[in-house]
Design an enzyme around this catalytic site. Structure first.
Site, mmCIF file in Angstrom:
data_model
loop_
_atom_site.group_PDB
_atom_site.id
_atom_site.type_symbol
_atom_site.label_atom_id
_atom_site.label_comp_id
_atom_site.label_asym_id
_atom_site.label_seq_id
_atom_site.Cartn_x
_atom_site.Cartn_y
_atom_site.Cartn_z
ATOM 1 N N ARG A 262 0.844 -1.031 -0.054
ATOM 2 C CA ARG A 262 0.115 0.065 0.107
ATOM 3 C C ARG A 262 0.887 1.419 0.020
ATOM 4 N NH1 ARG A 262 -4.717 -1.609 4.334
ATOM 5 N NH2 ARG A 262 -5.614 -3.589 3.121
ATOM 6 N N ARG A 277 2.361 1.057 10.525
ATOM 7 C CA ARG A 277 1.888 1.289 9.135
ATOM 8 C C ARG A 277 3.085 1.290 8.076
ATOM 9 N NH1 ARG A 277 -2.902 3.919 7.961
ATOM 10 N NH2 ARG A 277 -3.120 4.418 10.076
ATOM 11 N N GLU A 349 -6.515 -1.259 15.555
ATOM 12 C CA GLU A 349 -6.857 -1.903 14.633
ATOM 13 C C GLU A 349 -6.059 -3.240 14.124
ATOM 14 O OE1 GLU A 349 -8.151 -2.497 10.108
ATOM 15 O OE2 GLU A 349 -7.896 -0.465 10.658
ATOM 16 N N SER A 352 -10.193 -6.037 10.189
ATOM 17 C CA SER A 352 -11.516 -5.464 9.639
ATOM 18 C C SER A 352 -12.364 -6.680 9.082
ATOM 19 C CB SER A 352 -11.397 -4.439 8.700
ATOM 20 O OG SER A 352 -10.961 -3.454 9.276
ATOM 21 N N ARG A 391 0.852 -6.398 12.764
ATOM 22 C CA ARG A 391 0.159 -6.100 13.749
ATOM 23 C C ARG A 391 0.008 -6.886 14.913
ATOM 24 N NH1 ARG A 391 -3.556 -0.762 12.493
ATOM 25 N NH2 ARG A 391 -2.084 0.205 10.785
#
Length: 430
Positions: A262, A277, A349, A352, A391
């Site tokens: 990403r 991130r 987070e 999801s 994560r």
């Protein structure tokens, strides 16, 4: 992609859904283009019928010697040919205009999704596990003495730039063990089929799950037109693209461990420290393709699969339902699972789990044949992280840190680490 027939039949409901997303009404503009498109199609069909009729009469006029009628009819045939071409081009242009608008409009939220502007309006559903009571001040993952030798941001920056990390030694093995543990649980206990899928995909594959055309800047495109996947949701969901499958083929449940890429466009200044991130990361993804009547239950099942990983690792977490303003483009309802990170003293987070309804299926043209026959229907698609490996690594390290700088590892991972239970303060296995 939205169903134009639904917008025709329920324009107020469509606009209400957009309003809950914080968007202005669009049904009137959409339906005006649709009406112009349909009018052009109808006019072209009428002109074609007139041309066919005139073509039949041309021969009769010629045979009867009526030269004037023959010339009139021949001119009419030519005129109708030009008219048909013009109308078909107009219909094609209106159709392209309609598609461009519809493909950029996000999915409509389900009625039970809370209305809100951003993450501050998300609604907590439950918390599991109790955050550990440290007798020292816990630090973030990159400051834990046991971690520092195996988590090198400086060398990664030399190799690739910012937002990359070089893992080595015990930390690298722990990272690998986490992905293997997740895959084993999902395949052996949760009934998912493991897939090793491409991480380079075509434009239409990215389009099918909603990454294109609107979010191209969030991903990386190669010079020959392939895209590096932002998540294996893209590869796994598109397995059924272009297919009409039997109802008894459903549900299809897939999982894959893959590299993800990403650009993090728009995230400048956010989470720059550590590996929270990154431009390149790894994730164990879950994707389900279901019958429409089963998709709500499937989302709950997938949520349980993701939460179960954290339960086994003894990581405290909370689960929230995202509000309308915080949901992704293709989702109708999303649950976020947030792991407790004592170094940040907050939940972050880690997964999801989203249901997309038939939104992606329409873009992919993925259908199923109903039991008992009838017209093929669009499948429903769902996706969820099961979990984000990097994560999860952060959560294991921060929750397992000790006062002497070592890290105690969850029991569930011991067999994946050759019986090792702890990383020593110097970064070696204890």
């Amino acid at each position: 992609m939205h169903d134009i027939r639904m917008i025709r039949d329920n324009p107020a409901a469509f606009d209400e859904g957009l309003s809950r997303r914080g968007l202005s009404a669009q049904s009137a503009a959409i339906l005006a283009i649709d009406e112009a498109r349909r009018a052009a199609i109808t006019a072209a069909e009428t002109a074609q019928a007139d041309r066919n009729a005139a073509s039949k009469d041309v021969g009769k006029a010629k045979a009867s010697g009526d030269e004037a009628e023959f010339e009139r009819l021949r001119a009419l045939v030519s005129e109708k040919k030009d008219e048909i071409a013009r109308l078909e081009e107009e219909a094609k242009a209106r159709d392209a205009e309609l598609t461009t608008i519809l493909e950029a409009i996000p999915n409509l939220p389900y009625d039970d999704v809370p209305v809100g502007a951003d993450e501050d309006d998300n609604v907590e559903l439950h918390r599991r596990g109790t955050p550990r009571d440290f007798d020292f001040t816990p630090v973030e993952h990159f400051d834990i003495p046991a971690v520092k030798p195996g988590m090198d941001f400086e060398t990664a920056a030399k190799l690739s730039g910012s937002r990359f990390v070089l893992l080595s030694g015990a930390v690298a093995r722990l990272h690998r063990a986490l992905s293997q543990f997740m895959l084993d649980v999902h395949t052996l206990e949760n009934g998912l089929t493991e897939v090793n899928a491409p991480v380079l995909v075509r434009n239409e594959t990215m389009y099918g799950t909603g990454q294109l055309p609107k979010f191209g800047e969030d991903s990386y495109e190669t010079t020959n037109g392939w895209w590096l996947i932002p998540t294996s949701e893209v590869s796994l969901t598109n397995i059924v693209a272009g297919h009409t499958i039997s109802h008894d083929y459903l549900p299809r449940r897939y999982t894959a461990h893959s590299l993800c890429f990403r650009s993090e466009a728009g995230s400048a200044g956010r989470d720059t420290a550590g590996m929270l991130r990154q431009h390149q990361f790894e994730k164990v993804e879950m994707v389900s393709v279901t019958h429409p009547e089963k998709s709500d239950a499937e989302q709950q099942r997938m949520l349980g699969c993701a939460e179960g990983i954290l339960d086994r690792l003894n990581i405290p977490y909370r689960t929230v339902v995202l509000c309308t303003g915080d949901m992704g483009f293709g989702a109708r309802r999303t649950y976020d699972i947030e792991a407790w990170l004592p170094g940040q003293n907050t939940y972050r987070e880690i997964s999801s789990v989203s249901t997309c309804g038939d939104f992606q299926a329409r873009r992919m043209n993925a259908r199923f044949k109903p039991e008992g026959g009838g017209k093929p229907e669009f499948v429903h698609t769902l996706n969820g992280s099961g979990l984000a490996v990097g994560r999860c690594l952060i959560a294991v390290l921060e929750n397992g840190q000790e006062a002497d700088g070592s890290v105690t590892l969850p029991d569930a991972l011991h067999s994946y680490l050759g019986g090792k239970t702890r990383i020593a303060p110097d970064g070696t296995w204890a």
